[in-house]
Design a protein around this motif. Structure first.
Motif, PDB file in Angstrom:
ATOM      1  N   LEU A  89      46.653 -42.407  25.720  1.00 62.22           N
ATOM      2  CA  LEU A  89      45.315 -42.258  25.146  1.00 62.22           C
ATOM      3  C   LEU A  89      44.347 -41.634  26.154  1.00 62.22           C
ATOM      4  O   LEU A  89      43.552 -40.754  25.802  1.00 62.22           O
ATOM      5  CB  LEU A  89      44.784 -43.616  24.686  1.00 62.22           C
ATOM      6  N   VAL A  90      44.422 -42.090  27.401  1.00 59.72           N
ATOM      7  CA  VAL A  90      43.538 -41.543  28.443  1.00 59.72           C
ATOM      8  C   VAL A  90      43.823 -40.060  28.661  1.00 59.72           C
ATOM      9  O   VAL A  90      42.900 -39.234  28.744  1.00 59.72           O
ATOM     10  CB  VAL A  90      43.716 -42.322  29.773  1.00 59.72           C
ATOM     11  N   THR A  91      45.093 -39.696  28.732  1.00 60.15           N
ATOM     12  CA  THR A  91      45.472 -38.294  28.950  1.00 60.15           C
ATOM     13  C   THR A  91      45.061 -37.421  27.774  1.00 60.15           C
ATOM     14  O   THR A  91      44.562 -36.300  27.956  1.00 60.15           O
ATOM     15  CB  THR A  91      46.992 -38.180  29.176  1.00 60.15           C
ATOM     16  N   ALA A  92      45.265 -37.927  26.570  1.00 59.99           N
ATOM     17  CA  ALA A  92      44.889 -37.164  25.367  1.00 59.99           C
ATOM     18  C   ALA A  92      43.380 -36.964  25.306  1.00 59.99           C
ATOM     19  O   ALA A  92      42.890 -35.884  24.959  1.00 59.99           O
ATOM     20  CB  ALA A  92      45.389 -37.889  24.121  1.00 59.99           C
ATOM     21  N   SER A  93      42.621 -38.006  25.667  1.00 59.75           N
ATOM     22  CA  SER A  93      41.164 -37.910  25.656  1.00 59.75           C
ATOM     23  C   SER A  93      40.669 -36.962  26.738  1.00 59.75           C
ATOM     24  O   SER A  93      39.802 -36.118  26.493  1.00 59.75           O
ATOM     25  CB  SER A  93      40.555 -39.307  25.862  1.00 59.75           C
ATOM     26  N   PHE A  94      41.235 -37.072  27.931  1.00 62.54           N
ATOM     27  CA  PHE A  94      40.785 -36.265  29.064  1.00 62.54           C
ATOM     28  C   PHE A  94      41.123 -34.791  28.877  1.00 62.54           C
ATOM     29  O   PHE A  94      40.333 -33.910  29.244  1.00 62.54           O
ATOM     30  CB  PHE A  94      41.432 -36.789  30.358  1.00 62.54           C
ATOM     31  N   SER A  95      42.286 -34.510  28.310  1.00 62.93           N
ATOM     32  CA  SER A  95      42.714 -33.117  28.133  1.00 62.93           C
ATOM     33  C   SER A  95      42.107 -32.462  26.898  1.00 62.93           C
ATOM     34  O   SER A  95      42.239 -31.250  26.708  1.00 62.93           O
ATOM     35  CB  SER A  95      44.240 -33.046  28.057  1.00 62.93           C
ATOM     36  N   GLY A  96      41.458 -33.265  26.056  1.00 63.75           N
ATOM     37  CA  GLY A  96      40.816 -32.720  24.865  1.00 63.75           C
ATOM     38  C   GLY A  96      41.693 -32.700  23.631  1.00 63.75           C
ATOM     39  O   GLY A  96      41.267 -32.214  22.575  1.00 63.75           O
ATOM     40  N   VAL A  97      42.900 -33.241  23.724  1.00 64.86           N
ATOM     41  CA  VAL A  97      43.785 -33.296  22.553  1.00 64.86           C
ATOM     42  C   VAL A  97      43.191 -34.220  21.495  1.00 64.86           C
ATOM     43  O   VAL A  97      43.246 -33.938  20.301  1.00 64.86           O
ATOM     44  CB  VAL A  97      45.199 -33.780  22.963  1.00 64.86           C
ATOM     45  N   LEU A  98      42.638 -35.349  21.932  1.00 67.54           N
ATOM     46  CA  LEU A  98      41.927 -36.257  21.039  1.00 67.54           C
ATOM     47  C   LEU A  98      40.464 -36.309  21.453  1.00 67.54           C
ATOM     48  O   LEU A  98      40.155 -36.429  22.647  1.00 67.54           O
ATOM     49  CB  LEU A  98      42.524 -37.669  21.098  1.00 67.54           C
ATOM     50  N   ASN A  99      39.586 -36.221  20.493  1.00 67.69           N
ATOM     51  CA  ASN A  99      38.158 -36.250  20.774  1.00 67.69           C
ATOM     52  C   ASN A  99      37.669 -37.697  20.788  1.00 67.69           C
ATOM     53  O   ASN A  99      37.004 -38.171  19.872  1.00 67.69           O
ATOM     54  CB  ASN A  99      37.390 -35.428  19.735  1.00 67.69           C
ATOM     55  N   ILE A 100      38.049 -38.403  21.851  1.00 63.72           N
ATOM     56  CA  ILE A 100      37.652 -39.808  22.000  1.00 63.72           C
ATOM     57  C   ILE A 100      36.588 -39.886  23.079  1.00 63.72           C
ATOM     58  O   ILE A 100      36.857 -39.647  24.254  1.00 63.72           O
ATOM     59  CB  ILE A 100      38.854 -40.695  22.388  1.00 63.72           C
ATOM     60  N   LYS A 101      35.378 -40.241  22.697  1.00 66.62           N
ATOM     61  CA  LYS A 101      34.293 -40.403  23.654  1.00 66.62           C
ATOM     62  C   LYS A 101      33.522 -41.672  23.327  1.00 66.62           C
ATOM     63  O   LYS A 101      33.170 -41.924  22.175  1.00 66.62           O
ATOM     64  CB  LYS A 101      33.353 -39.197  23.633  1.00 66.62           C
ATOM     65  N   ILE A 102      33.288 -42.467  24.353  1.00 68.56           N
ATOM     66  CA  ILE A 102      32.526 -43.704  24.218  1.00 68.56           C
ATOM     67  C   ILE A 102      31.414 -43.668  25.257  1.00 68.56           C
ATOM     68  O   ILE A 102      31.676 -43.423  26.439  1.00 68.56           O
ATOM     69  CB  ILE A 102      33.431 -44.942  24.433  1.00 68.56           C
ATOM     70  N   PHE A 103      30.170 -43.895  24.820  1.00 68.64           N
ATOM     71  CA  PHE A 103      29.004 -43.750  25.705  1.00 68.64           C
ATOM     72  C   PHE A 103      28.959 -42.349  26.310  1.00 68.64           C
ATOM     73  O   PHE A 103      28.520 -42.171  27.458  1.00 68.64           O
ATOM     74  CB  PHE A 103      29.005 -44.799  26.818  1.00 68.64           C
ATOM     75  N   GLY A 104      29.435 -41.361  25.558  1.00 69.88           N
ATOM     76  CA  GLY A 104      29.422 -39.982  26.024  1.00 69.88           C
ATOM     77  C   GLY A 104      30.473 -39.658  27.060  1.00 69.88           C
ATOM     78  O   GLY A 104      30.438 -38.591  27.665  1.00 69.88           O
ATOM     79  N   ARG A 105      31.429 -40.560  27.274  1.00 68.11           N
ATOM     80  CA  ARG A 105      32.463 -40.368  28.295  1.00 68.11           C
ATOM     81  C   ARG A 105      33.843 -40.317  27.659  1.00 68.11           C
ATOM     82  O   ARG A 105      34.104 -41.046  26.685  1.00 68.11           O
ATOM     83  CB  ARG A 105      32.453 -41.524  29.313  1.00 68.11           C
ATOM     84  N   ASP A 106      34.720 -39.476  28.215  1.00 70.46           N
ATOM     85  CA  ASP A 106      36.119 -39.549  27.801  1.00 70.46           C
ATOM     86  C   ASP A 106      36.707 -40.826  28.394  1.00 70.46           C
ATOM     87  O   ASP A 106      36.088 -41.492  29.234  1.00 70.46           O
ATOM     88  CB  ASP A 106      36.896 -38.307  28.271  1.00 70.46           C
ATOM     89  N   LEU A 107      37.904 -41.196  27.963  1.00 66.60           N
ATOM     90  CA  LEU A 107      38.474 -42.484  28.373  1.00 66.60           C
ATOM     91  C   LEU A 107      38.733 -42.563  29.878  1.00 66.60           C
ATOM     92  O   LEU A 107      38.626 -43.637  30.475  1.00 66.60           O
ATOM     93  CB  LEU A 107      39.773 -42.747  27.609  1.00 66.60           C
TER      94      LEU A 107
END
Length: 461
Positions: free
Chosen positions: A372-390
């Protein structure tokens, strides 16, 4: 199930030091030193080690050695023996917060480990030496946007860590630490000597020998306490990450530590090795950066963007690049096995499963977080909380909140509730003077809580 233990005091010391000497020392400490005035940051860091971290390390290891339990139940064991009414509250903030923080840390740590492996492989192939200066940032940017490369490299580290932990405390954690730590310090010393002899390195050494009073609050316009607070909070956060305080690791390792071995000596050795590693990292990287004419305050990209340029312009750069990223590889492994062992120790206790099954469960759990962290950081998943990727979110939560809350809980628990059994445990293997008892008590009741409270306050503000 028989309680596992280290075979010797040095097995414990090298394992605990291996936990402390990781990416926090080699990757994080130098760029913070560059951002906060060199020697100014180092002096604040050393004072924090002496007056806050030393008593906290003694306390955390002693809790584990007294309770002989996992990081969650240790507070319950001691609390029930003392007849405390609210042991579950201590376990929640001191134990479960450590578990949450460690799980988040492992989730993003393997992502950073994937960058280390990538640059190590680039060093082996020689491709790192061929990247043009103007493309170094683009190279790192391309890596951080590639889910497949980061995931596959991180997965290799995850599997290596799992295999080591399956071996157990003695054959896995202790044996790996005893083998890798001497090699790690040999590389440290060789790289430090080479860096100090580079043309222009004297400017970097001067930077490290000079106090920049601005970062201690002294400015031309007067005294600005916020500048000192910034340096203090950065140094305190780094000290916790560097020494593995507030993650439950030292507590678990303490539960494996013999009651016959001198705890004070062990803590002094751990702090000595950790501080040497941090300072050697600075003396490797900062003079090299000055020698290449690069900005010393370039931040987290120092290791992966600036240093490759240094190696390209260095005689024998291929060998030095290979040695440096091998150093990072070794330090990463010694840290991940400690974080992993803490989780496996808990799972074994709570599920009553064997080590292999527990390692498998922790591996799958960490794999989910890492994915999940890798997907969020690389942009594969658009997961942002408080404006931050995981990645940014977990790093922020761990360095600012979870480790601080755990350490604050630990200081208050020992300082106000469990001082007698902790001192008794320490006295089983070492002489404890009245002066140390007063110092220990005052630090845990007042000094550490104030320092940790300031860190939390600055984070909220």
């Amino acid at each position: 199930m028989k309680k596992e233990s280290f075979t010797s005091k040095w097995g414990f010391i090298l394992a605990a030091a291996g936990s402390a000497i990781g990416l926090g020392n080699i990757w994080r400490f130098p760029y913070l030193c560059g951002q906060y005035g060199g020697l100014s940051f180092i002096l604040v860091y050393l004072l924090i080690l002496l007056f806050i971290c030393n008593p906290l390390m003694v306390a955390e290891i002693s809790i584990g050695r007294t309770a002989k339990s996992n990081c969650v139940d240790a507070y319950k064991v001691i609390g029930e023996n003392l007849g405390l009414k609210y042991s579950k509250i201590w376990s929640f903030f001191g134990g479960w917060f450590a578990v949450i923080g460690t799980l988040m840390c492992l989730s993003f740590y393997f992502l950073v480990a994937s960058w280390v492996l990538y640059y190590f492989l680039e060093s082996i192939s020689g491709d790192l030496m061929l990247i043009k200066q103007e493309n170094l940032y683009a190279e790192f940017d391309t890596l951080t946007k590639s889910f497949s490369t980061q995931f596959s490299n991180g997965l290799i580290f995850l599997l290596i860590t799992s295999i080591i932990i399956i071996g157990g405390v003695r054959k896995g954690v202790e044996k790996t630490s005893v083998c890798l730590m001497p090699l790690l310090f040999c590389i440290f010393i060789i790289l430090g000597m080479r860096s100090a002899t580079l043309e222009g390195a004297e400017k970097g050494l001067e930077f490290l020998y000079t106090i920049d009073y601005k970062y201690l609050g002294f400015t031309d316009e007067g005294y600005d306490i916020t500048l000192l607070f910034d340096t203090f909070t950065a140094a305190l956060g780094q000290a916790f990450i560097s020494l593995s305080l507030g993650f439950g690791i030292l507590l678990v390792y303490g539960s494996y530590f013999s009651a016959k071995d001198n705890l004070f000596q062990a803590v002094r050795h751990i702090e000595f090795f950790d501080t040497c590693a941090a300072l050697l990292s600075v003396f490797i990287i900062i003079p090299a950066i000055f020698s290449a004419g690069l900005p010393v305050s370039s931040g987290p990209g120092l290791t992966f963007i600036s240093l490759p340029l240094v190696f390209q312009n260095l005689s024998g750069g291929y060998i030095w690049a290979l040695a440096f990223y091998l150093l990072l590889m070794l330090a990463t492994v010694t840290s991940t096995i400690s974080l992993f062992e803490m989780m496996v120790n808990l799972v074994m206790a709570k599920t009553k499963k064997g080590r292999f099954a527990s390692v498998l469960m922790v591996t799958l759990l960490v794999l989910c977080g890492f994915t999940l962290v890798t997907a969020s950081f690389s942009g594969v998943l658009n997961i942002k909380i408080f404006g931050r990727d995981l990645f940014s979110l977990f790093d922020w939560l761990v360095s600012t909140y979870t480790a601080t809350i755990v350490s604050l809980t630990m200081a208050l628990f020992v300082g106000y509730k469990a001082m007698k059994p902790i001192i008794h445990n320490i006295r089983r293997s070492a002489k404890v003077s009245d002066a140390f008892t007063r110092y220990f008590l005052i630090t845990l009741r007042y000094v550490a809580p104030v320092g940790l409270g300031l860190l939390l306050l600055m984070a909220v503000i």
